[in-house]
Design an enzyme around this catalytic site. Structure first.
Site, short mmCIF file in Angstrom:
data_model
loop_
_atom_site.label_atom_id
_atom_site.label_comp_id
_atom_site.label_asym_id
_atom_site.label_seq_id
_atom_site.Cartn_x
_atom_site.Cartn_y
_atom_site.Cartn_z
N HIS B 14 0.82 -1.19 0.00
CA HIS B 14 0.00 0.00 0.00
C HIS B 14 0.86 1.25 0.00
O HIS B 14 2.08 1.17 -0.14
CB HIS B 14 -1.02 -0.03 1.14
CG HIS B 14 -0.47 -0.46 2.43
ND1 HIS B 14 -0.24 0.41 3.45
CD2 HIS B 14 -0.06 -1.68 2.86
CE1 HIS B 14 0.28 -0.27 4.46
NE2 HIS B 14 0.39 -1.53 4.14
N ALA B 15 0.23 2.41 0.16
CA ALA B 15 0.91 3.67 -0.13
C ALA B 15 2.18 3.88 0.70
O ALA B 15 3.20 4.29 0.16
CB ALA B 15 -0.05 4.83 0.05
#
Lengths: 570, 91
Positions: B14-15
């Site tokens: 994820h980010a």
């Protein structure tokens, strides 16, 4: 005065003038440009200004909200510099001789669509980040002067359609006293930010933006979900008093955070929290939870296209156990079926899913699924204080079958040389009347009971929770329910075992005096209910509540029970 | 040079970890860095590229470095993978 209602998203009350935060119109037209290099330079300039803005927002978020909340802006900065985004935009400007805003919009739209089509819900939400970054650059490209929330310098209530991540991050707590929006729910980004900033907020009002003019006096009641527009002096006074009382109460609750839960006459009970994911543990700790009383593992199985592996499950269970730091964690094994479906299991539709093939019934047949979960749990058991419970147990035979599978997997793991804790308590959910009635027999074989009131009530009253026309039969205070609860608690105590409760009822202020009187040992509720419950219990005497509960058991209707409980202290 | 990892973070990539990977790859100016998964190869210097792989737990991911500092770059990237709890080396 006009009053509108929305969803109470962040507790507290605020009174201030309205500040309308409207996002500009981003209608983008395609135009032919002759000097493409000037257009590219315009884009570079807009990127440059956006970069320095984001840098400032990031630093401010870091200082006010910490590293975790600032990370999002670090990603936004990377998107601004991303060659996969910027190069295609510049190519488009040069090759098609088009305006920068059009080129940016076209390329960004592709990425937004890409994220929206991703399988993972997390990645789908990244589309919002992409939009947020694009809008920021667009403001500078289009010369839109947008009064950002960061520029607010007097006390206001922010009124908006919705708030983006960068809007909320720019809210200065000193000036923004509260906010209210047209859209959103309790778990939308703006609501989560409001709670971490401790700013009262009401979201999802549908039409607050069209009802309010800039400068109107606004009251945001984040406790009830009401928004008052241009209230009278008397109303302002009333809400100010409410606000003060709330602040006092919060201060009192916070003092109880690290305290045990003790009644006025010195009896101790345990207040636990219900969680759905490992991330929820933070909230449990912040709200002074003494245990996790219900970890709903089905969220691990939902929102994906195949069963979660043993490793994925092990990591999740281990994280929860470790983060609870030795405090008990009751994990409920897979409770799927009923209103919770898993598309990839491809189960046949049923006429009565609540009475059908669900939870332990499914697990005993699909042993492959169940055994994987049990192995993951057993392996995780060495990382904390694990308790396991089986849902929807209707007969002692089911419990024994499930327990035997657990013991088999434990023996297998030990034969493989894996370490498994020897002190795992094994219990069952009591949510089916047959089990509540036969609790004395179950109590000989289980380590604990956890009463699941939502289902116990629907099965006892034969009233579908989802059917509004029979919702009047959802009666937690019906003496029939109270007698079943008493039967379960007494059966456990007779064998030296404990009983918990993990339904809505455990955190309900009207039910707590009765449950305390019936001898409930553990109350498991949503994390935010823990401190209010601890405060309430500290003012109640268990001995007096025993008398109250005995009276309630002898009444005929739920209404009479409610009247009895509300009468205490008067 | 290349190394293959198995994603173990239950949220996939994820980010936050993607940001750490991109920042690390970008430090090595003279070295190209790529991520390859599910038959798709993207530059590791693009967060959108890395996120576009849609990596989930259990997927396998190959990190590739080419250039003057390929050894240093690959070991720095490996450190991010391990430290962020993203993945483990596939032997």
């Amino acid at each position: 005065m006009t009053k509108i209602s929305g969803i109470a998203a962040s507790a507290g009350i605020a009174v201030a003038r309205a500040f309308i935060l409207e996002h500009p119109d981003y209608t983008i037209k395609k135009t032919a440009v002759t000097d493409v290099e000037a257009e590219v330079a315009k884009l570079d300039k807009a990127l440059e200004i956006s970069r320095s803005e984001l840098q400032q927002i990031k630093e401010r978020t870091l200082a006010e909200l910490g590293e975790k909340k600032a990370e999002i802006f670090e990603s936004h900065l990377l998107i601004l510099d991303d060659p996969e985004l910027i190069s295609p935009v510049k190519d488009k400007i040069r090759e098609e001789s088009v305006n920068a805003d059009y080129a940016l919009n076209e390329v960004a739209a592709q990425f937004i669509a890409m994220f929206e089509n991703m399988k993972s819900a997390y990645l789908q939400e990244r589309a919002a980040d992409m939009r947020d970054v694009t809008k920021r650059v667009m403001n500078h490209l289009l010369g839109i002067h947008y009064v950002s929330p960061a520029e607010i310098s007097e006390e206001v209530i922010v009124i908006a359609e919705d708030l983006t991540p960068s809007d909320t991050a720019q809210l200065n707590r000193q000036y923004v006293k509260g906010f209210t929006t047209n859209i959103g729910g309790r778990t939308s980004h703006s609501a989560i930010m409001a709670r971490s900033l401790e700013i009262p907020a009401v979201v999802g009002t549908k039409n607050v933006l069209s009802q309010v003019k800039s400068g109107d006096l606004i009251i945001v009641d984040g406790l009830s979900g009401d928004v008052l527009i241009n209230p009278s002096d008397a109303e302002v006074a009333e809400y100010s008093a409410k606000q003060e009382a709330y602040a006092l109460q919060i201060a009192e609750w916070k003092k109880l955070r690290d305290e045990p839960t003790v009644s006025a006459d010195g009896k101790q009970v345990e207040l636990a929290a219900n969680i759905g994911t490992p991330n929820d543990v933070t909230g449990v700790i912040e709200n002074g939870g003494e245990a996790v009383g219900l970890y709903r593992t089905e969220f691990l199985y939902m929102g994906r296209d195949k069963l979660p592996s043993e490793e994925i499950q092990y990591n999740a269970y281990r994280t929860v156990l470790e983060n609870m730091n030795g405090k008990p964690v009751v994990v409920r094994t897979l409770d799927i079926g009923g209103d919770k479906e898993l598309p990839y299991l491809d189960l046949p539709k049923e006429m009565n899913p609540f009475l059908g093939f669900r939870a332990v019934r499914l697990c005993l047949e699909r042993q492959d699924i169940f055994r994987t979960q049990l192995r993951a749990l057993l392996r995780a058991s060495v990382h904390g204080n694990l308790r396991i419970m089986f849902p929807m147990i209707a007969t002692l035979t089911e419990f024994r079958a499930a327990r035997d599978l657990l013991l088999e997997e434990k023996a297998k793991l030990q034969a493989e040389g894996q370490e498994v804790s020897d002190s795992i308590q094994l219990g069952i959910m009591v949510e089916i009347p047959s089990t509540a009635v036969l609790a004395d027999q179950f109590a000989k074989e289980v380590d604990f009971f956890s009463i699941g009131t939502n289902d116990l009530i629907q099965y006892t009253m034969a009233a579908d929770r989802m059917n509004e026309r029979v919702s009047y039969l959802y009666q937690p205070y019906n003496p029939a329910i109270l007698r079943l609860i008493k039967n379960v608690i007494d059966a456990a105590h007779a064998q030296g075992k404990w009983t918990g409760m993990c339904g809505e009822m455990a955190g309900d202020a009207t039910a707590i005096p009765l449950l305390l009187g019936l001898g409930l040992d553990e109350f498991s509720m949503s994390a935010t209910s823990i401190l209010p419950a601890r405060s309430q219990i500290s003012k109640l005497s268990v001995d007096e509540m025993k008398v109250l509960a005995a009276k309630a058991l002898d009444l005929g209707t739920a209404e009479e029970v409610v009247a009895l409980v509300r009468g205490i202290g008067n | 040079m290349q190394k293959t990892f198995r994603i173990i973070d239950e949220d996939g990539i994820h980010a936050r970890p993607a940001t750490a990977l991109v920042n690390t790859a970008t430090k090595f100016k003279g070295t190209e860095a790529f991520a390859e998964a599910k038959g798709k190869k993207v530059t590791l210097k693009s967060i959108l590229g890395v996120l576009s792989l849609g990596l989930e737990a259990g997927d396998s991911l190959t990190l590739i470095t080419e250039g003057s500092e390929e050894t240093e770059a690959l070991s720095a990237l490996q450190e991010v993978m391990i430290k962020e709890g993203l993945g483990e080396l596939n032997d």
